[in-house]
Each structure stands twice: as structure tokens, then as C-alpha cells.
Enzyme design. Sequence first.
Site, PDB file in Angstrom:
ATOM      1  N   ARG A 148       0.969  -1.212   0.050  1.00 15.92           N
ATOM      2  CA  ARG A 148       0.126   0.039  -0.034  1.00 15.92           C
ATOM      3  C   ARG A 148       1.112   1.027   0.022  1.00 15.92           C
ATOM      4  O   ARG A 148       1.418   1.604   1.069  1.00 15.92           O
ATOM      5  CB  ARG A 148      -0.871  -0.149   1.446  1.00 15.92           C
ATOM      6  CG  ARG A 148      -1.805   1.183   1.404  1.00 15.92           C
ATOM      7  CD  ARG A 148      -2.823   1.433   0.322  1.00 15.92           C
ATOM      8  NE  ARG A 148      -3.748   2.418   0.750  1.00 15.92           N
ATOM      9  CZ  ARG A 148      -3.751   3.515   0.037  1.00 15.92           C
ATOM     10  NH1 ARG A 148      -2.554   3.871  -0.636  1.00 15.92           N
ATOM     11  NH2 ARG A 148      -4.514   4.703   0.313  1.00 15.92           N
ATOM     12  N   HIS A 151       2.119   7.230   1.471  1.00 15.65           N
ATOM     13  CA  HIS A 151       0.845   7.972   1.527  1.00 15.65           C
ATOM     14  C   HIS A 151       0.828   8.766   3.021  1.00 15.65           C
ATOM     15  O   HIS A 151       1.327   8.243   3.985  1.00 15.65           O
ATOM     16  CB  HIS A 151      -0.365   7.247   0.973  1.00 15.65           C
ATOM     17  CG  HIS A 151      -0.904   6.196   2.116  1.00 15.65           C
ATOM     18  ND1 HIS A 151      -0.423   4.933   2.110  1.00 15.65           N
ATOM     19  CD2 HIS A 151      -1.818   6.199   3.035  1.00 15.65           C
ATOM     20  CE1 HIS A 151      -0.851   4.253   3.189  1.00 15.65           C
ATOM     21  NE2 HIS A 151      -1.894   4.976   3.580  1.00 15.65           N
ATOM     22  N   HIS A 153      -2.865  10.977   5.390  1.00 12.43           N
ATOM     23  CA  HIS A 153      -4.274  11.131   5.758  1.00 12.43           C
ATOM     24  C   HIS A 153      -4.566  12.472   6.307  1.00 12.43           C
ATOM     25  O   HIS A 153      -3.582  12.745   6.996  1.00 12.43           O
ATOM     26  CB  HIS A 153      -5.161  10.038   6.341  1.00 12.43           C
ATOM     27  CG  HIS A 153      -4.970   8.826   5.720  1.00 12.43           C
ATOM     28  ND1 HIS A 153      -5.374   8.393   4.511  1.00 12.43           N
ATOM     29  CD2 HIS A 153      -4.020   7.750   6.304  1.00 12.43           C
ATOM     30  CE1 HIS A 153      -4.873   7.136   4.392  1.00 12.43           C
ATOM     31  NE2 HIS A 153      -4.179   6.610   5.458  1.00 12.43           N
ATOM     32  N   GLU A 157      -5.349   7.199  11.739  1.00 12.25           N
ATOM     33  CA  GLU A 157      -5.467   5.930  11.119  1.00 12.25           C
ATOM     34  C   GLU A 157      -5.123   5.022  12.188  1.00 12.25           C
ATOM     35  O   GLU A 157      -3.901   4.835  12.883  1.00 12.25           O
ATOM     36  CB  GLU A 157      -4.388   5.711  10.038  1.00 12.25           C
ATOM     37  CG  GLU A 157      -4.704   4.210   9.414  1.00 12.25           C
ATOM     38  CD  GLU A 157      -3.715   3.931   8.120  1.00 12.25           C
ATOM     39  OE1 GLU A 157      -3.977   4.631   7.350  1.00 12.25           O
ATOM     40  OE2 GLU A 157      -3.139   3.021   8.404  1.00 12.25           O
ATOM     41  N   HIS A 196       3.211   7.173   5.489  1.00 10.72           N
ATOM     42  CA  HIS A 196       3.721   5.867   5.976  1.00 10.72           C
ATOM     43  C   HIS A 196       3.297   4.986   4.652  1.00 10.72           C
ATOM     44  O   HIS A 196       2.804   5.274   3.800  1.00 10.72           O
ATOM     45  CB  HIS A 196       2.726   5.200   7.270  1.00 10.72           C
ATOM     46  CG  HIS A 196       1.062   5.659   7.092  1.00 10.72           C
ATOM     47  ND1 HIS A 196       0.719   6.776   7.104  1.00 10.72           N
ATOM     48  CD2 HIS A 196       0.459   4.749   6.753  1.00 10.72           C
ATOM     49  CE1 HIS A 196      -0.644   6.837   6.752  1.00 10.72           C
ATOM     50  NE2 HIS A 196      -0.999   5.693   6.350  1.00 10.72           N
ATOM     51  N   GLU A 221     -11.114   6.490   1.206  1.00  8.21           N
ATOM     52  CA  GLU A 221      -9.855   5.965   0.793  1.00  8.21           C
ATOM     53  C   GLU A 221      -9.680   6.395  -0.463  1.00  8.21           C
ATOM     54  O   GLU A 221      -8.179   6.470  -0.678  1.00  8.21           O
ATOM     55  CB  GLU A 221     -10.161   4.287   0.908  1.00  8.21           C
ATOM     56  CG  GLU A 221      -8.738   3.522   0.693  1.00  8.21           C
ATOM     57  CD  GLU A 221      -7.603   3.824   1.799  1.00  8.21           C
ATOM     58  OE1 GLU A 221      -6.673   3.338   1.349  1.00  8.21           O
ATOM     59  OE2 GLU A 221      -8.033   4.235   2.630  1.00  8.21           O
ATOM     60  N   HIS A 330     -25.187  -1.415  28.664  1.00  9.35           N
ATOM     61  CA  HIS A 330     -24.182  -0.037  29.089  1.00  9.35           C
ATOM     62  C   HIS A 330     -24.240   0.903  28.209  1.00  9.35           C
ATOM     63  O   HIS A 330     -25.104   0.900  26.990  1.00  9.35           O
ATOM     64  CB  HIS A 330     -22.613  -0.811  29.016  1.00  9.35           C
ATOM     65  CG  HIS A 330     -22.137  -1.036  27.746  1.00  9.35           C
ATOM     66  ND1 HIS A 330     -22.482  -2.026  27.062  1.00  9.35           N
ATOM     67  CD2 HIS A 330     -21.360  -0.290  26.654  1.00  9.35           C
ATOM     68  CE1 HIS A 330     -21.708  -2.316  25.911  1.00  9.35           C
ATOM     69  NE2 HIS A 330     -21.319  -1.411  25.718  1.00  9.35           N
ATOM     70  N   HIS A 332     -21.604   4.491  26.652  1.00  7.67           N
ATOM     71  CA  HIS A 332     -20.486   5.445  26.629  1.00  7.67           C
ATOM     72  C   HIS A 332     -20.819   6.853  26.500  1.00  7.67           C
ATOM     73  O   HIS A 332     -21.666   7.428  25.796  1.00  7.67           O
ATOM     74  CB  HIS A 332     -19.565   5.133  25.255  1.00  7.67           C
ATOM     75  CG  HIS A 332     -19.468   3.681  25.160  1.00  7.67           C
ATOM     76  ND1 HIS A 332     -18.668   2.689  25.837  1.00  7.67           N
ATOM     77  CD2 HIS A 332     -20.053   2.722  24.051  1.00  7.67           C
ATOM     78  CE1 HIS A 332     -18.766   1.697  25.552  1.00  7.67           C
ATOM     79  NE2 HIS A 332     -19.594   1.525  24.416  1.00  7.67           N
ATOM     80  N   GLU A 337     -19.111   4.607  19.486  1.00  8.88           N
ATOM     81  CA  GLU A 337     -18.574   3.268  19.156  1.00  8.88           C
ATOM     82  C   GLU A 337     -18.666   2.748  17.726  1.00  8.88           C
ATOM     83  O   GLU A 337     -20.015   2.510  17.306  1.00  8.88           O
ATOM     84  CB  GLU A 337     -19.210   2.313  20.096  1.00  8.88           C
ATOM     85  CG  GLU A 337     -18.732   0.989  19.764  1.00  8.88           C
ATOM     86  CD  GLU A 337     -19.459   0.025  20.810  1.00  8.88           C
ATOM     87  OE1 GLU A 337     -19.719  -1.259  20.400  1.00  8.88           O
ATOM     88  OE2 GLU A 337     -19.988   0.155  22.180  1.00  8.88           O
ATOM     89  N   HIS A 376     -27.124   0.301  25.076  1.00 11.23           N
ATOM     90  CA  HIS A 376     -27.049  -0.944  24.203  1.00 11.23           C
ATOM     91  C   HIS A 376     -26.580  -2.142  24.975  1.00 11.23           C
ATOM     92  O   HIS A 376     -25.834  -2.069  25.976  1.00 11.23           O
ATOM     93  CB  HIS A 376     -26.094  -0.675  22.948  1.00 11.23           C
ATOM     94  CG  HIS A 376     -24.889  -0.120  23.113  1.00 11.23           C
ATOM     95  ND1 HIS A 376     -24.436   0.987  23.712  1.00 11.23           N
ATOM     96  CD2 HIS A 376     -23.659  -0.862  22.869  1.00 11.23           C
ATOM     97  CE1 HIS A 376     -23.147   1.087  23.844  1.00 11.23           C
ATOM     98  NE2 HIS A 376     -22.574   0.010  23.409  1.00 11.23           N
TER      99      HIS A 376
END
Length: 457
Positions: A148, A151, A153, A157, A196, A221, A330, A332, A337, A376
Site C-alpha cells: 500500500r 501516503h 491522510h 489511522e 507511512h 480511501e 451499558h 459510553h 462506538e 445498548h
Amino acid sequence: MARILLPLAASLLFLTAVLAAPASGVSSSVGTPSADAAAPSETVPLASDNPNGILFLPDSNIVPQAVRGSLGANILGPQNIPIELQNADLLAPPTTDAGNVQNAKWPFALSHNRLQTGGWARQQNIDVMPIASSMAGVNMRLEAGAVRELHWHKTDEWAYMLSGSAQITAVNADGQNFIGNVRQGDLWYFPAGIPHSIQALNDTGDGTEFLLVFDNGAFSEDSTFLLTDWLAHVPKEVIAKNFQTSISAFDHIPAQQLYIFPTPPPDNQAVPTSPQGTIPNPFTFPLSQMKATPLSGGSVKIVDSTIFTAATAISATEITVEPGAMRELHWHPTQDEWTFYISGQGRVTLFASSGNARTFDYEAGDVGFVPASFGHFVENTGNTTLHFLEIFNSGRVQDISLSQVRPYALSFDTLRLMITSQWLALTPPDLVKAHLQISDETLSKFNKTKPIVVGPS
């Protein structure tokens, strides 16, 4: 304590609904008050004890119908039976579902796949699942030796190795470099803007496959900053001037981006030495070597910025849930998530407040999403271990359990030191019973420690 009590009234309303509706295969003693419970409320009806278990599974040998008990009717028109078998709780939802919740499921199998010589890549973002506004994911495959390309971003990541092994390289803004190897179950992390590369090793002969997560739901992407794409759009004389060499030195640079391309696997090459040294906080983390914490119904691994110091904006838990068990009820408080299912089958009900709830079914290769503060659970509905990742748009994970309110930063050292505070166990019993109409015996069975995964009863 004030922070814990502040959401008490709203959260107990949630308790009234969910505790009265037992999950599939799990009995409950709180649906109907016993003789020694407080008198029933006169303002609202009691929650129903009607069963709401999952009706069928993806491998069920049936023609699924939109029927649950006395509700619904059979389907007379055309059916996409495989899709309906995979989504029992959409076709015939539990009676506890209500209102409107956005779609929170996306199978990578429905994503457009970008095929290259040496591998492929497919993605999920807000284009296909609008509810996932804060994170997006990419599933990528590289054959042995394939790269890959170099490149960077605009987003951070985070990566999880699904299979095989790979070598990653990076250089930071201080000129420090990093080269590291990762294997199945390991992680890497690159902050935004860090250039990277990823190259598949040949340990197994099959190369590698991995999951990438980015902290922006609009990530694409196809909008990556690629080395070859950049240089293909810079005049050659400018490139030559930049590197103080002749134009002919760049006669063979590609006229367009490579993205993924084949090349021999790397050998045991020496790491180039930088005058500025190596990156002090490694961009890899050996999660595969981390011991899982055993629980009554499964296990958990927790990795955040306290132990993976480079990962400042994304953290995760790796969870297994055994058949008949469930990831406890529970929420968050401030973190969304993004969930990825590695193996097994599970169901999740999202509670969005104001009487809104919806249930989704997941299996291997599916992506789920839970907005911050949505209540959830994750129930194993299959006959094998359910294995999934919970990934959060924060360097630390906070999780508040229904059975025990404890916001925790999920490094194990922090967990050992933190003083726990049990919500219902430390709330006056008469107040709890007045809300839920439960007995002293039932109240005494509430967990006094955080279970995370609840075993079969």
C-alpha cells in the site's frame, strides 16, 4: 457523586423497559414484581413479559416471515431470503423496539471493492451508513510482498491485523523514522499527516488482510494523499530541482497513482538511520501478545493511550462473548462506538431515548455503530464464540454499566487503582423498588462489580 446522580431519573426510565424484557434464552425475575415488592405504579402499565428472542438465524432452513406472535403477517410478494435470514430483528422486530433509529449496520460485503494488482480495498463511511458520522472503516487485502504505497491522510489511522503479517514504515515531522512488523491480532496507529506505508510479509505465503479505522465518518480511501499521485502532477523539472538532479533521473516515474502494487516481500533490511533518531512512541502495539481478562461469559482486552501511547485519538476493546452470554447493558457517555464483528453472531438493541429503540443482527464482516450515550447490549445469538472490536473516537474509553456505574479509563493499571461506585446498589433500595417494582431478593442479586460480559444464566 453529583455526576453519577445527575442522569439518574432519565437512566432509570431506561431500566424500567430493558429489565422487564429478558433477552433470548435468558430468564428474568424482574419482569413481574413479587409479593414483597412495592405496590405497582398507577401512572403507567407494567412492561410486558412476552418473549422477544431472536426468531431465526442466517443458517436457519426456513422461509422467514414478518410475524412475531400475533403481530405481522406472512409475505406474499418476492423475498430476498438470504438477506432476511441475516436480519431477523429487522423483519420481525422485538415488541420493545419503537420509534425511529437510523440504520446502524453495514456489511463490508455490500461495499464496492477496489481491485488492484496485488490486493483490494473496500470501505464504509457516511455515504453508506450516515449514522456513523465520527468514524469510517476500510477492509484491505495485500498479497505477499504487495505494498500500500507511501501516503498520508488528513485523519488519524488505527489498524487491526485480521490475518497474516505486514511491515509498516513512517517518518514524523521531526525527521524521526519508524519500521515495525505486525501480525494477526496486532495494532498500528498513525497520527494525521504522518507519511507511512504498509507491505505484506510472506510468513504464511498469503500476505495479509487488515481493518483500518479513521476518526472522521466522511473519510474516503480514494482521497488519500499518495506519493505517486503527487509526483505525477508536478512538472519533472520541478522534481529535478527539488532533488538537485537531472530530469532524466525521473524518466520512469508513474503517470498516475499506484495505490496498491506488487513487489517482492522485504528481506531483513537494515532500518535507515536518521540523524534525528527513531520515533520515541512506537506506532505498533502487540495486542496479540496481551493476555485477555477472563470474564464469566467471555473475555476482554483493552488498549488505550495509557499503554499504546501513540494512539491519542482512537482506542478499543477486543471482546469475546460465549454462546448464551452477553456484553452487558451499558453506554459510553461521550464516545461514539464503531464496532467490527470478526466471528460469530450477535444482536444489539440501540436505545436512543424518548422511547426510540431498534434492534440489529450482526455476523462476521459486519460494521456496527453506537452513538455516544445510546444504551445498548451485545447478545451472542449463535452457537459459537462471538468475537468483535469496539473502537472509540477517543484516546481513552469510558463505559457506564447498567449494573454498576463506573466511568473508567480502560487501562488495566488505572482499573486497579480506581474506586468503583455501584449505582443501584448504592441508591436507596426503596427508591429503586419504587421505579422498578422489584423485590428485595431481586435487588440483592444486582452485580456489585462490573461484569462487562454476563455469562448464561
